[in-house]
Motif scaffolding. Structure first.
Motif, PDB file in Angstrom:
ATOM      1  N   ASP A  32       5.974   3.869   0.705  1.00 18.74           N
ATOM      2  CA  ASP A  32       4.513   4.005   0.648  1.00 18.74           C
ATOM      3  C   ASP A  32       3.992   4.896  -0.468  1.00 18.74           C
ATOM      4  N   THR A  36       6.180  -0.150  -5.284  1.00 18.97           N
ATOM      5  CA  THR A  36       5.947  -1.578  -5.514  1.00 18.97           C
ATOM      6  C   THR A  36       4.706  -1.785  -6.372  1.00 18.97           C
ATOM      7  N   THR A  37       3.684  -0.998  -6.097  1.00 22.53           N
ATOM      8  CA  THR A  37       2.454  -1.127  -6.885  1.00 22.53           C
ATOM      9  C   THR A  37       2.728  -0.751  -8.334  1.00 22.53           C
ATOM     10  N   ARG A  56       4.213  -9.148  -5.319  1.00 23.12           N
ATOM     11  CA  ARG A  56       4.592  -9.103  -3.911  1.00 23.12           C
ATOM     12  C   ARG A  56       3.372  -9.341  -3.047  1.00 23.12           C
ATOM     13  N   LYS A  58       0.884  -8.189  -0.275  1.00 22.95           N
ATOM     14  CA  LYS A  58       0.551  -6.911   0.321  1.00 22.95           C
ATOM     15  C   LYS A  58       0.664  -7.155   1.808  1.00 22.95           C
ATOM     16  N   ASP A 154      -6.162   9.104  -7.445  1.00 20.77           N
ATOM     17  CA  ASP A 154      -7.524   8.698  -7.097  1.00 20.77           C
ATOM     18  C   ASP A 154      -7.878   9.083  -5.669  1.00 20.77           C
TER      19      ASP A 154
HETATM   20  P1  G4P Z   1       6.072   1.500  -1.744  1.00 18.93           P
HETATM   21  O1  G4P Z   1       6.527   0.293  -2.496  1.00 18.93           O
HETATM   22  O2  G4P Z   1       6.499   2.782  -2.362  1.00 18.93           O
HETATM   23  O3  G4P Z   1       6.371   1.455  -0.289  1.00 18.93           O
HETATM   24  O4  G4P Z   1       4.481   1.579  -1.834  1.00 18.93           O
HETATM   25  P2  G4P Z   1       3.422   0.443  -2.135  1.00 18.93           P
HETATM   26  O5  G4P Z   1       3.357   0.152  -3.577  1.00 18.93           O
HETATM   27  O6  G4P Z   1       3.626  -0.678  -1.183  1.00 18.93           O
HETATM   28  O7  G4P Z   1       2.094   1.229  -1.778  1.00 18.93           O
HETATM   29  C1  G4P Z   1       1.857   1.724  -0.472  1.00 18.93           C
HETATM   30  C2  G4P Z   1       0.362   1.772  -0.231  1.00 18.93           C
HETATM   31  O8  G4P Z   1      -0.226   2.683  -1.149  1.00 18.93           O
HETATM   32  C3  G4P Z   1      -0.336   0.437  -0.441  1.00 18.93           C
HETATM   33  O9  G4P Z   1      -1.448   0.401   0.446  1.00 18.93           O
HETATM   34  C4  G4P Z   1      -0.844   0.557  -1.858  1.00 18.93           C
HETATM   35  O10 G4P Z   1      -1.967  -0.265  -2.107  1.00 18.93           O
HETATM   36  C5  G4P Z   1      -1.230   2.022  -1.895  1.00 18.93           C
HETATM   37  N1  G4P Z   1      -1.247   2.572  -3.262  1.00 18.93           N
HETATM   38  C6  G4P Z   1      -0.335   2.424  -4.247  1.00 18.93           C
HETATM   39  N2  G4P Z   1      -0.723   3.087  -5.357  1.00 18.93           N
HETATM   40  C7  G4P Z   1      -1.901   3.660  -5.068  1.00 18.93           C
HETATM   41  C8  G4P Z   1      -2.820   4.456  -5.819  1.00 18.93           C
HETATM   42  O11 G4P Z   1      -2.632   4.772  -6.990  1.00 18.93           O
HETATM   43  N3  G4P Z   1      -3.938   4.868  -5.153  1.00 18.93           N
HETATM   44  C9  G4P Z   1      -4.199   4.532  -3.859  1.00 18.93           C
HETATM   45  N4  G4P Z   1      -5.325   4.974  -3.329  1.00 18.93           N
HETATM   46  N5  G4P Z   1      -3.364   3.772  -3.139  1.00 18.93           N
HETATM   47  C10 G4P Z   1      -2.242   3.342  -3.730  1.00 18.93           C
HETATM   48  P3  G4P Z   1      -1.418  -0.382   1.816  1.00 18.93           P
HETATM   49  O12 G4P Z   1      -2.677  -0.075   2.504  1.00 18.93           O
HETATM   50  O13 G4P Z   1      -0.153  -0.097   2.541  1.00 18.93           O
HETATM   51  O14 G4P Z   1      -1.373  -1.865   1.372  1.00 18.93           O
HETATM   52  P4  G4P Z   1      -2.600  -2.714   0.827  1.00 18.93           P
HETATM   53  O15 G4P Z   1      -3.503  -2.900   1.975  1.00 18.93           O
HETATM   54  O16 G4P Z   1      -3.224  -1.943  -0.293  1.00 18.93           O
HETATM   55  O17 G4P Z   1      -1.997  -3.990   0.412  1.00 18.93           O
END
Ligand code: G4P
Length: 541
Positions: A32, A36-37, A56, A58, A154
């Motif tokens: 989390d 992946t992002t 991938r 979400k 952010d």
């Molecule tokens: P992982 O592979 O390390 O497990 O992490 P992943 O990229 O799946 O990101 C985990 C959650 O954090 C996702 O939200 C993703 O959208 C969010 N996230 C990643 N980078 C950032 C960022 O820079 N800022 C913010 N605010 N969030 C970020 P989620 O709710 O689990 O999924 P989704 O509903 O967005 O698809």
């Protein structure tokens, strides 16, 4: 003995250039944090995929490029590592995706052996989390240089100085900030790049697009954006001066030795700081590094081709149902139809087709170089750790298999499909998903499974059902540890094993393994039998 003809100096130069262009790295993080992002955004910035979300789903949504197994999609976690290759600024990047879930440490460990550097992603609100630490330790053991990306700026974040302090304190590595965030949460505007002393400011341009503009960090510059605010601008100038005075400068040697980590701030989701990071990654990450072979380090530019198998992946393509061995090329150049030595089998093998992998997609390649990670169809001749080489003089050490901590008996609930059941179990064992044992007395025919994490048993059940149409379940067994006794047959015959809470089984290589239900019982056996070595892995030291 070599099957490679000597190269002239022009060919050697081409070989060297091709190898120096390669950067093979893995991304590590606690689940989390945004691995992946970030992967997706790196591919997007490098132009390897066209749309966000292509990489991938979400959590339960759409199609994935990097998380392609059904189970991964439904769980929203990355179970198997994938390999993504893309070009950027003249470099060829091989990105090894590592599963973030703590249950998959063995697969992750193997994948990290194939990386020359790693990117550590931290959540700016959480800092170092348990899985980050574990993965970091694996990188440290292997002296892998690490770049750090502090993500999610952010969102309300912890003080950047506090985060740097935590990296230093908990991981015992010197953080070297390469840029500095301007604001956090909704006020996060961009980063100040130390090397150029420029503010890189991001603004949303609609349609998910982001515009980056860069300004000299000086309020005398008339174009310096007023929205940054005079106070904040002055604060930035002061902070940059202070940080530069207080922190040690970036030192490539310390970074390559794993003693210093360059730190970048950003937000993968919003594309803030990703471009800067990708540029730095291509420049800072080292090219292919020498690997230790049985006769010493092997230079990647050695014209002899050599590679080892670090992963076996079955059924990548449901329409082919084949098994693929994933290789890290350690030296030289692969050419189609090359004849290579396979030291474990003691014979030569013709490598007709190598595949470049992009998650589920594959494309045949005619040549590949040291640093590349490629797949080869496995007609049952490769296991994890196998060396392939154009000369018998190079052989890499076999990979240790980890101490399983969970055990269970695998029962087919539909006995009419025994052939598929056996095939499926064999494939999953080849891939190293679980370790498979059989009782020595031969009374119990059902396979006994051992795994580092309990979730692996769910993977077995699910993959047997999906890929082999076999319904089976794993019933837990009470054992907590396994030991491989190493001794003469007479010594082994004299061992007094525990009367209960114990099983003597054989692994796939027919080696004896003792499964113990208590560590205390194990200690007693070790104490009573100093003549026997009770090895923690299948490969005695
Ligand atoms: P992982 O592979 O390390 O497990 O992490 P992943 O990229 O799946 O990101 C985990 C959650 O954090 C996702 O939200 C993703 O959208 C969010 N996230 C990643 N980078 C950032 C960022 O820079 N800022 C913010 N605010 N969030 C970020 P989620 O709710 O689990 O999924 P989704 O509903 O967005 O698809």
């Amino acid at each position: 003995m070599s099957t490679v003809s000597p190269l002239d100096s022009a060919e050697l130069r081409i070989l060297r250039d091709a190898i120096q262009r390669r950067r093979t790295f893995a991304i590590i993080s606690h689940p989390d944090a945004g691995k992946t992002t970030l992967t997706e955004k790196l591919l997007l910035y490098a132009g390897a995929v066209e749309t966000a979300g292509a990489v991938r789903p979400k959590k339960n949504r759409g199609h994935a490029t990097s998380d392609w197994m059904q189970m991964e999609q439904s769980r929203g976690i990355s179970i198997t590592s994938t390999v993504l290759q893309f070009e950027h600024e003249g470099r060829l990047l091989n990105l090894l995706d590592t599963p973030g879930h703590q249950d998959f440490s063995e697969d992750t460990y193997r994948t990290l052996t194939a990386a020359d550097s790693a990117v550590m992603v931290l959540d700016a609100a959480k800092g170092i989390e348990p899985q980050t630490r574990k993965l970091f330790e694996v990188c440290r053991l292997r002296h892998i240089p690490i770049l750090t990306f502090i993500n999610k700026m952010d969102q309300p974040s912890r003080d950047p100085l506090e985060l740097l302090d935590e990296i230093e304190r908990i991981l015992d590595i010197a953080p070297c900030p390469m840029n500095w965030p301007v604001g956090d949460g909704p006020q996060f505007q961009g980063v100040v790049d130390f090397a150029s002393r420029r503010l890189i400011r991001y603004s949303r341009a609609g349609g998910g697009q982001v515009r980056a503009s860069s300004f000299e960090l000086s309020m005398d510059d008339p174009s310096f954006p007023a929205e940054v605010g005079e106070d904040r601008a002055q604060h930035l100038v002061d902070a940059v001066a202070l940080l530069e005075a207080a922190s040690a400068p970036f030192d490539a040697e310390r970074f390559l030795a794993g003693r210093q980590t360059p730190v970048f701030f950003g937000s993968a989701l919003n594309n803030f700081g990703v471009d800067v990071f990708l540029h730095a990654l291509g420049h800072l990450a080292p090219g292919p590094r020498p690997r230790h072979g049985s006769a010493g380090p092997v230079d990647p530019a050695n014209p002899e081709f050599s590679a080892y198998v670090f992963k076996i992946q079955g059924n990548m393509d449901p329409s082919h149902r084949d098994s693929m061995a994933i290789l890290r090329i350690c030296s030289g150049r692969f050419e189609r139809d090359m004849l290579v030595h396979h030291p474990r089998l003691g014979r030569k093998i013709r490598m007709t087709r190598l595949h470049r992998l992009f998650a589920r997609d594959r494309e045949t390649v005619d040549e590949a170089f040291a640093g590349d990670v490629v797949g080869v169809v496995n007609p049952g001749v490769f296991v994890i750790g196998d060396t392939l080489s154009s000369t018998p003089d190079i052989e890499y050490a076999r990979m240790p298999s980890f101490q399983p901590e969970h055990f269970g008996v695998l029962r087919a609930t539909d006995i009419s499909k025994s052939k598929q059941f056996r095939k499926g179990v064999e494939q999953l064992a080849d891939e190293g998903v679980v370790q498979v044992y059989h009782a020595v007395d031969g009374v119990r025919r059902e396979p006994i499974l051992g795994a580092v994490g309990r979730l692996q048993f769910d993977v077995v059940e699910s993959r047997l059902a999906q890929e082999y149409g076999v319904s089976a379940r794993v019933d837990s067994l009470p054992y907590v540890c396994a030991r491989w006794p190493v001794a003469t047959p007479e010594q082994l015959a004299g061992v007094r094993w525990p009367i209960s809470g114990f099983s003597l089984v054989r692994d796939r290589d027919d080696r004896l393994v003792g499964l113990f239900a208590s560590k205390w019982e194990l200690q007693l056996v070790i104490r009573d039998h100093p003549e026997v070595l009770f090895s923690e892995t299948s490969e005695p030291a």
